[in-house]
Design a protein around this motif. Structure first.
Motif, PDB file in Angstrom:
ATOM      1  N   LEU A 280      34.214  39.604  22.833  1.00  0.00           N
ATOM      2  CA  LEU A 280      35.410  40.096  23.495  1.00  0.00           C
ATOM      3  C   LEU A 280      35.041  40.209  24.968  1.00  0.00           C
ATOM      4  O   LEU A 280      33.891  40.519  25.308  1.00  0.00           O
ATOM      5  N   LEU A 281      35.999  39.972  25.856  1.00  0.00           N
ATOM      6  CA  LEU A 281      35.670  39.820  27.267  1.00  0.00           C
ATOM      7  C   LEU A 281      36.362  40.835  28.161  1.00  0.00           C
ATOM      8  O   LEU A 281      37.518  41.197  27.935  1.00  0.00           O
ATOM      9  N   GLY A 282      35.649  41.237  29.196  1.00  0.00           N
ATOM     10  CA  GLY A 282      36.199  42.105  30.216  1.00  0.00           C
ATOM     11  C   GLY A 282      35.633  41.727  31.569  1.00  0.00           C
ATOM     12  O   GLY A 282      34.522  41.198  31.666  1.00  0.00           O
ATOM     13  N   LEU A 283      36.406  41.974  32.598  1.00  0.00           N
ATOM     14  CA  LEU A 283      35.974  41.769  33.982  1.00  0.00           C
ATOM     15  C   LEU A 283      36.304  43.013  34.765  1.00  0.00           C
ATOM     16  O   LEU A 283      37.358  43.619  34.560  1.00  0.00           O
ATOM     17  N   TYR A 284      35.406  43.392  35.686  1.00  0.00           N
ATOM     18  CA  TYR A 284      35.693  44.587  36.464  1.00  0.00           C
ATOM     19  C   TYR A 284      35.409  44.413  37.936  1.00  0.00           C
ATOM     20  O   TYR A 284      34.626  43.570  38.356  1.00  0.00           O
ATOM     21  N   HIS A 285      36.104  45.248  38.689  1.00  0.00           N
ATOM     22  CA  HIS A 285      35.944  45.342  40.141  1.00  0.00           C
ATOM     23  C   HIS A 285      35.297  46.682  40.448  1.00  0.00           C
ATOM     24  O   HIS A 285      35.756  47.721  39.974  1.00  0.00           O
ATOM     25  N   TYR A 286      34.233  46.656  41.234  1.00  0.00           N
ATOM     26  CA  TYR A 286      33.563  47.882  41.661  1.00  0.00           C
ATOM     27  C   TYR A 286      34.208  48.327  42.969  1.00  0.00           C
ATOM     28  O   TYR A 286      34.136  47.624  43.977  1.00  0.00           O
ATOM     29  N   CYS A 287      34.875  49.468  42.934  1.00  0.00           N
ATOM     30  CA  CYS A 287      35.576  49.972  44.117  1.00  0.00           C
ATOM     31  C   CYS A 287      34.591  50.390  45.205  1.00  0.00           C
ATOM     32  O   CYS A 287      33.640  51.133  44.941  1.00  0.00           O
ATOM     33  N   ALA A 288      34.857  49.937  46.408  1.00  0.00           N
ATOM     34  CA  ALA A 288      34.031  50.305  47.556  1.00  0.00           C
ATOM     35  C   ALA A 288      34.698  51.391  48.393  1.00  0.00           C
ATOM     36  O   ALA A 288      34.077  51.960  49.280  1.00  0.00           O
ATOM     37  N   GLY A 289      35.971  51.650  48.140  1.00  0.00           N
ATOM     38  CA  GLY A 289      36.672  52.708  48.841  1.00  0.00           C
ATOM     39  C   GLY A 289      37.453  52.252  50.062  1.00  0.00           C
ATOM     40  O   GLY A 289      37.976  53.074  50.798  1.00  0.00           O
ATOM     41  N   GLY A 290      37.544  50.941  50.263  1.00  0.00           N
ATOM     42  CA  GLY A 290      38.356  50.425  51.357  1.00  0.00           C
ATOM     43  C   GLY A 290      39.829  50.497  50.989  1.00  0.00           C
ATOM     44  O   GLY A 290      40.234  51.269  50.119  1.00  0.00           O
ATOM     45  N   ASN A 291      40.623  49.674  51.595  1.00  0.00           N
ATOM     46  CA  ASN A 291      42.053  49.629  51.297  1.00  0.00           C
ATOM     47  C   ASN A 291      42.236  49.253  49.822  1.00  0.00           C
ATOM     48  O   ASN A 291      41.823  48.168  49.404  1.00  0.00           O
ATOM     49  N   PRO A 292      42.860  50.130  49.009  1.00  0.00           N
ATOM     50  CA  PRO A 292      42.949  49.849  47.573  1.00  0.00           C
ATOM     51  C   PRO A 292      43.770  48.603  47.241  1.00  0.00           C
ATOM     52  O   PRO A 292      43.442  47.890  46.294  1.00  0.00           O
ATOM     53  N   ILE A 293      44.802  48.327  48.008  1.00  0.00           N
ATOM     54  CA  ILE A 293      45.610  47.135  47.748  1.00  0.00           C
ATOM     55  C   ILE A 293      44.812  45.883  48.084  1.00  0.00           C
ATOM     56  O   ILE A 293      44.811  44.912  47.328  1.00  0.00           O
ATOM     57  N   ALA A 294      44.084  45.910  49.199  1.00  0.00           N
ATOM     58  CA  ALA A 294      43.256  44.763  49.575  1.00  0.00           C
ATOM     59  C   ALA A 294      42.160  44.525  48.538  1.00  0.00           C
ATOM     60  O   ALA A 294      41.859  43.377  48.189  1.00  0.00           O
ATOM     61  N   GLU A 295      41.571  45.610  48.017  1.00  0.00           N
ATOM     62  CA  GLU A 295      40.535  45.449  46.997  1.00  0.00           C
ATOM     63  C   GLU A 295      41.119  44.882  45.704  1.00  0.00           C
ATOM     64  O   GLU A 295      40.522  44.009  45.077  1.00  0.00           O
ATOM     65  N   ALA A 296      42.286  45.373  45.310  1.00  0.00           N
ATOM     66  CA  ALA A 296      42.928  44.858  44.090  1.00  0.00           C
ATOM     67  C   ALA A 296      43.286  43.382  44.253  1.00  0.00           C
ATOM     68  O   ALA A 296      43.049  42.575  43.343  1.00  0.00           O
TER      69      ALA A 296
END
Length: 103
Positions: A52-68
């Protein structure tokens, strides 16, 4: 119970296909400037192994929309195959403690 492994660039590549795990969660991106160089390899190996598969983004705390947007732009070919998640930790995250950030 399902067993999951978190695979990132510093993990041994064999972690993506560990026989004792059911889910492989692969780090894809961090902030708006980092892409895990092993992401595609780990993802493909886990998929071939029937995980089963998952992918994640590690938040750096910059602009949340730009990170998403950065995350989605880098993993768009996997949408529909994997669970998408964020990793929101204190380490390397200037937004830590701001619960509105991840919303």
């Amino acid at each position: 119970m399902l067993k999951m492994v978190d695979v990132f660039s510093g993990s041994p590549r064999s972690f993506a296909t560990l026989p004792e795990t059911d889910i492989t969660m692969v780090k894809a991106t961090q902030g708006t400037g980092y892409v895990n160089p092993a992401c595609n390899t780990d993802y493909a190996n886990a998929k071939a192994a029937g995980k089963l598969l998952g992918l994640y983004h590690y938040c750096a705390g910059g602009n949340p929309i730009a990170e998403a947007d950065y995350f989605i732009n880098n993993i768009k070919n996997y949408v529909g195959e994997a669970v998408l998640a964020v990793d929101w930790e204190e380490y390397q995250n200037s937004s830590w403690g701001n619960y509105g950030y991840v919303r």
